[in-house]
Design a protein around this motif. Structure first.
Motif, PDB file in Angstrom:
ATOM      1  N   VAL A   1      -0.748   3.879   7.438  1.00 55.09           N
ATOM      2  CA  VAL A   1       0.034   4.253   6.258  1.00 55.09           C
ATOM      3  C   VAL A   1      -0.566   5.487   5.586  1.00 55.09           C
ATOM      4  CG1 VAL A   1       0.717   3.511   3.943  1.00 55.09           C
ATOM      5  CG2 VAL A   1       0.889   1.920   5.867  1.00 55.09           C
ATOM      6  N   ILE A   2      -1.884   5.536   5.477  1.00 60.08           N
ATOM      7  CA  ILE A   2      -2.560   6.679   4.860  1.00 60.08           C
ATOM      8  C   ILE A   2      -2.185   7.978   5.565  1.00 60.08           C
ATOM      9  CG2 ILE A   2      -4.832   7.781   4.611  1.00 60.08           C
ATOM     10  CD1 ILE A   2      -5.963   5.003   3.995  1.00 60.08           C
ATOM     11  N   LYS A   3      -2.216   7.948   6.880  1.00 60.89           N
ATOM     12  CA  LYS A   3      -1.895   9.158   7.643  1.00 60.89           C
ATOM     13  C   LYS A   3      -0.420   9.518   7.525  1.00 60.89           C
ATOM     14  CE  LYS A   3      -3.957   7.914  11.578  1.00 60.89           C
ATOM     15  NZ  LYS A   3      -4.527   8.043  12.949  1.00 60.89           N
ATOM     16  N   GLU A   4       0.442   8.523   7.580  1.00 63.13           N
ATOM     17  CA  GLU A   4       1.880   8.785   7.481  1.00 63.13           C
ATOM     18  C   GLU A   4       2.271   9.350   6.116  1.00 63.13           C
ATOM     19  OE1 GLU A   4       3.406   5.283  10.588  1.00 63.13           O
ATOM     20  OE2 GLU A   4       3.585   5.004   8.419  1.00 63.13           O
ATOM     21  N   GLU A   5       1.556   8.932   5.078  1.00 64.17           N
ATOM     22  CA  GLU A   5       1.877   9.362   3.719  1.00 64.17           C
ATOM     23  C   GLU A   5       1.124  10.622   3.292  1.00 64.17           C
ATOM     24  OE1 GLU A   5       4.219   8.220   1.772  1.00 64.17           O
ATOM     25  OE2 GLU A   5       4.832   6.688   3.231  1.00 64.17           O
ATOM     26  N   GLY A   6       0.264  11.130   4.161  1.00 62.50           N
ATOM     27  CA  GLY A   6      -0.435  12.378   3.865  1.00 62.50           C
ATOM     28  C   GLY A   6      -1.518  12.271   2.819  1.00 62.50           C
ATOM     29  N   VAL A   7      -2.147  11.095   2.702  1.00 66.79           N
ATOM     30  CA  VAL A   7      -3.263  10.933   1.769  1.00 66.79           C
ATOM     31  C   VAL A   7      -4.432  11.791   2.244  1.00 66.79           C
ATOM     32  CG1 VAL A   7      -4.921   9.298   0.787  1.00 66.79           C
ATOM     33  CG2 VAL A   7      -2.531   8.620   1.107  1.00 66.79           C
ATOM     34  N   ARG A   8      -5.067  12.469   1.312  1.00 63.24           N
ATOM     35  CA  ARG A   8      -6.062  13.477   1.686  1.00 63.24           C
ATOM     36  C   ARG A   8      -7.504  13.011   1.601  1.00 63.24           C
ATOM     37  NH1 ARG A   8      -4.178  18.617  -1.702  1.00 63.24           N
ATOM     38  NH2 ARG A   8      -6.183  19.379  -0.933  1.00 63.24           N
TER      39      ARG A   8
ATOM     40  N   PRO B   1      -4.582  15.800  -5.528  1.00 59.88           N
ATOM     41  CA  PRO B   1      -5.014  14.918  -4.432  1.00 59.88           C
ATOM     42  C   PRO B   1      -5.590  13.618  -4.979  1.00 59.88           C
ATOM     43  CG  PRO B   1      -6.576  16.711  -4.726  1.00 59.88           C
ATOM     44  CD  PRO B   1      -5.399  17.025  -5.616  1.00 59.88           C
ATOM     45  N   PHE B   2      -5.442  12.546  -4.222  1.00 62.27           N
ATOM     46  CA  PHE B   2      -5.993  11.252  -4.624  1.00 62.27           C
ATOM     47  C   PHE B   2      -6.467  10.523  -3.377  1.00 62.27           C
ATOM     48  CE2 PHE B   2      -1.459  10.729  -3.941  1.00 62.27           C
ATOM     49  CZ  PHE B   2      -1.377   9.594  -3.156  1.00 62.27           C
ATOM     50  N   GLY B   3      -7.239   9.464  -3.578  1.00 60.33           N
ATOM     51  CA  GLY B   3      -7.801   8.739  -2.448  1.00 60.33           C
ATOM     52  C   GLY B   3      -7.351   7.292  -2.400  1.00 60.33           C
ATOM     53  N   VAL B   4      -7.590   6.664  -1.258  1.00 66.31           N
ATOM     54  CA  VAL B   4      -7.288   5.255  -1.034  1.00 66.31           C
ATOM     55  C   VAL B   4      -8.560   4.572  -0.544  1.00 66.31           C
ATOM     56  CG1 VAL B   4      -6.009   3.643   0.437  1.00 66.31           C
ATOM     57  CG2 VAL B   4      -4.836   5.619  -0.562  1.00 66.31           C
ATOM     58  N   ASN B   5      -8.783   3.345  -0.992  1.00 67.79           N
ATOM     59  CA  ASN B   5      -9.965   2.597  -0.563  1.00 67.79           C
ATOM     60  C   ASN B   5      -9.827   2.091   0.864  1.00 67.79           C
ATOM     61  OD1 ASN B   5     -11.337   2.823  -3.023  1.00 67.79           O
ATOM     62  ND2 ASN B   5     -10.315   1.031  -3.859  1.00 67.79           N
ATOM     63  N   LEU B   6     -10.894   2.217   1.623  1.00 68.72           N
ATOM     64  CA  LEU B   6     -11.014   1.595   2.943  1.00 68.72           C
ATOM     65  C   LEU B   6     -12.287   0.756   2.944  1.00 68.72           C
ATOM     66  CD1 LEU B   6     -10.260   4.170   5.815  1.00 68.72           C
ATOM     67  CD2 LEU B   6      -8.902   2.187   5.153  1.00 68.72           C
ATOM     68  N   ILE B   7     -12.177  -0.503   3.344  1.00 69.21           N
ATOM     69  CA  ILE B   7     -13.363  -1.371   3.427  1.00 69.21           C
ATOM     70  C   ILE B   7     -13.417  -1.970   4.833  1.00 69.21           C
ATOM     71  CG2 ILE B   7     -14.653  -3.217   2.323  1.00 69.21           C
ATOM     72  CD1 ILE B   7     -12.923  -2.903  -0.137  1.00 69.21           C
ATOM     73  N   PRO B   8     -13.798  -1.162   5.816  1.00 64.55           N
ATOM     74  CA  PRO B   8     -13.845  -1.680   7.186  1.00 64.55           C
ATOM     75  C   PRO B   8     -15.024  -2.622   7.395  1.00 64.55           C
ATOM     76  CG  PRO B   8     -14.713   0.540   7.114  1.00 64.55           C
ATOM     77  CD  PRO B   8     -14.211   0.242   5.732  1.00 64.55           C
ATOM     78  N   THR B   9     -14.865  -3.557   8.302  1.00 61.94           N
ATOM     79  CA  THR B   9     -15.947  -4.462   8.675  1.00 61.94           C
ATOM     80  C   THR B   9     -16.162  -4.387  10.180  1.00 61.94           C
ATOM     81  OG1 THR B   9     -14.368  -6.290   8.849  1.00 61.94           O
ATOM     82  CG2 THR B   9     -15.532  -6.033   6.763  1.00 61.94           C
ATOM     83  N   ALA B  10     -17.353  -4.759  10.600  1.00 61.98           N
ATOM     84  CA  ALA B  10     -17.694  -4.637  12.014  1.00 61.98           C
ATOM     85  C   ALA B  10     -16.952  -5.650  12.878  1.00 61.98           C
ATOM     86  CB  ALA B  10     -19.205  -4.799  12.193  1.00 61.98           C
TER      87      ALA B  10
ATOM     88  N   MET C   1       0.821  -1.190   0.000  1.00 61.96           N
ATOM     89  CA  MET C   1       0.000   0.000   0.000  1.00 61.96           C
ATOM     90  C   MET C   1       0.870   1.262   0.000  1.00 61.96           C
ATOM     91  SD  MET C   1      -2.946   1.493   0.006  1.00 61.96           S
ATOM     92  CE  MET C   1      -4.151   0.228   0.401  1.00 61.96           C
ATOM     93  N   ARG C   2       1.888   1.274   0.841  1.00 63.63           N
ATOM     94  CA  ARG C   2       2.758   2.449   0.910  1.00 63.63           C
ATOM     95  C   ARG C   2       3.445   2.703  -0.432  1.00 63.63           C
ATOM     96  NH1 ARG C   2       4.584   4.904   5.428  1.00 63.63           N
ATOM     97  NH2 ARG C   2       4.232   3.043   6.720  1.00 63.63           N
ATOM     98  N   GLU C   3       3.915   1.630  -1.064  1.00 65.57           N
ATOM     99  CA  GLU C   3       4.604   1.779  -2.347  1.00 65.57           C
ATOM    100  C   GLU C   3       3.656   2.299  -3.423  1.00 65.57           C
ATOM    101  OE1 GLU C   3       7.042   2.196  -5.361  1.00 65.57           O
ATOM    102  OE2 GLU C   3       7.645   1.921  -3.251  1.00 65.57           O
ATOM    103  N   GLU C   4       2.414   1.802  -3.418  1.00 70.89           N
ATOM    104  CA  GLU C   4       1.446   2.269  -4.410  1.00 70.89           C
ATOM    105  C   GLU C   4       1.111   3.745  -4.186  1.00 70.89           C
ATOM    106  OE1 GLU C   4       0.273   0.628  -7.125  1.00 70.89           O
ATOM    107  OE2 GLU C   4       1.760  -0.863  -6.533  1.00 70.89           O
ATOM    108  N   ILE C   5       1.009   4.158  -2.937  1.00 76.75           N
ATOM    109  CA  ILE C   5       0.751   5.567  -2.637  1.00 76.75           C
ATOM    110  C   ILE C   5       1.917   6.429  -3.122  1.00 76.75           C
ATOM    111  CG2 ILE C   5       0.577   7.255  -0.741  1.00 76.75           C
ATOM    112  CD1 ILE C   5      -1.026   5.101   0.799  1.00 76.75           C
ATOM    113  N   ARG C   6       3.123   6.003  -2.860  1.00 76.97           N
ATOM    114  CA  ARG C   6       4.290   6.772  -3.276  1.00 76.97           C
ATOM    115  C   ARG C   6       4.422   6.802  -4.799  1.00 76.97           C
ATOM    116  NH1 ARG C   6       8.740   5.077   1.426  1.00 76.97           N
ATOM    117  NH2 ARG C   6       7.687   6.222   3.102  1.00 76.97           N
ATOM    118  N   LYS C   7       4.047   5.707  -5.448  1.00 79.73           N
ATOM    119  CA  LYS C   7       4.057   5.672  -6.907  1.00 79.73           C
ATOM    120  C   LYS C   7       3.081   6.719  -7.458  1.00 79.73           C
ATOM    121  CE  LYS C   7       3.869   1.570  -8.623  1.00 79.73           C
ATOM    122  NZ  LYS C   7       3.287   0.264  -9.090  1.00 79.73           N
ATOM    123  N   THR C   8       1.913   6.808  -6.835  1.00 80.99           N
ATOM    124  CA  THR C   8       0.915   7.788  -7.264  1.00 80.99           C
ATOM    125  C   THR C   8       1.422   9.211  -7.046  1.00 80.99           C
ATOM    126  OG1 THR C   8      -0.834   6.211  -6.695  1.00 80.99           O
ATOM    127  CG2 THR C   8      -1.498   8.503  -7.006  1.00 80.99           C
ATOM    128  N   LYS C   9       2.099   9.439  -5.924  1.00 81.96           N
ATOM    129  CA  LYS C   9       2.663  10.761  -5.664  1.00 81.96           C
ATOM    130  C   LYS C   9       3.668  11.174  -6.731  1.00 81.96           C
ATOM    131  CE  LYS C   9       2.436  10.845  -0.578  1.00 81.96           C
ATOM    132  NZ  LYS C   9       3.278  10.805   0.650  1.00 81.96           N
TER     133      LYS C   9
END
Length: 263
Positions: free
Chosen positions: A36-43, A15-24, A1-9
């Motif tokens: 990772v999202i927070k560390e990489e500054g995804v908005r 700005p770009f987004g990342v998918n989150l699919i949380p479950t209960a 995930m981190r590598e894909e975010i950095r590749k996009t940067k």
């Protein structure tokens, strides 16, 4: 995930987004991904509501405190979960119709029906339409129904920049919605271009196999990878939405965005 975010940067300053699919329950992925999202500054994140209890107030709060915009997309959109997501802090709501590709809603309510229903339910936030939107006509229709933007997938799979093989792109261009095979699975439904596996799944569905048996036969994400990224439709499937009939050529992303942009 981190590598894909950095590749996009490296590819864009936008700005770009990342998918989150949380479950209960038994959610082992959301925590590490969010870190990772927070560390990489995804908005922004596309927060997918996937079943009962997936609107998690603590997660909404954590995202908002980090300054991350929330695009909420429930797999089964209703006025009730729309209002709850808005109350929790969603910045944008995606109204997903049964015309979409990938994992389909439980209710066979098309994009033309779900978009005005959700657009009328929200109080303050904008709505994006998802499902069957592949050209300027369908984008305009989405706006006429009350959406302020579109959420598209299949049309981008067929672009020059897409990593799927040229053979898959050519299959998309040659096909239309009538070619797609629909079958039950976990949690609800799926559709695919024809192929050995997809035809087997459609036959199993017709014969009355359980959703669980169909889900197992699909092979999970491995089946998706084999079909989409390797054009192996003997062991995989090619998931697309019903709007593919309006995809007439392999175009660049710029051309697709231009076609979907409504002034």
């Amino acid at each position: 995930m981190r590598e894909e975010i950095r590749k996009t940067k490296r590819l864009t300053e936008k700005p770009f987004g990342v998918n989150l699919i949380p479950t209960a329950v038994n959610d082992v992925w959301t925590g590490p991904i969010l870190k990772v999202i927070k560390e990489e500054g995804v908005r922004a994140v596309v927060y997918t509501g996937y079943g009962e209890g997936s609107i998690i107030p603590a997660l909404f709060n954590e995202l908002k405190e980090a300054g991350i915009a929330i695009i909420y997309r429930d797999i089964n959109p209703t006025p009730e979960n729309t209002l709850l997501a808005e109350e929790m802090g969603a910045d944008i709501i995606v109204a997903t119709g049964f015309d979409e590709g990938g994992t389909l809603p439980a209710t066979a309510l098309g994009t033309f029906s779900i978009v005005p229903l959700i657009a009328d339910a929200v109080k303050h936030v904008p709505v994006m339409a998802a499902g069957g939107i592949t050209d300027r006509r369908t984008a305009r229709a989405a706006h006429a129904l009350g959406a302020e933007g579109v959420f598209a997938g299949s049309v981008f799979i067929s672009t020059v920049e897409s990593r799927v093989p040229q053979e898959v792109k050519e299959k998309i261009v040659a096909a239309n919605g009538l070619d797609l095979l629909l079958f039950r699975t976990v949690p609800h439904y799926y559709r695919s271009l024809p192929g050995k596996l997809a035809e087997k799944l459609a036959a199993m569905d017709k014969a009355g196999a359980s959703n669980e048996a169909l889900g197992k036969a699909m092979g999970g994400l491995r089946g998706l990878r084999l079909g989409m990224l390797e054009n192996n439709t003997d062991e995989g499937y090619i998931a697309l939405g019903t709007g593919i009939g309006s995809i007439r050529s392999v175009r660049s992303v710029v051309e697709v965005v231009d076609a979907l942009t409504v002034e």
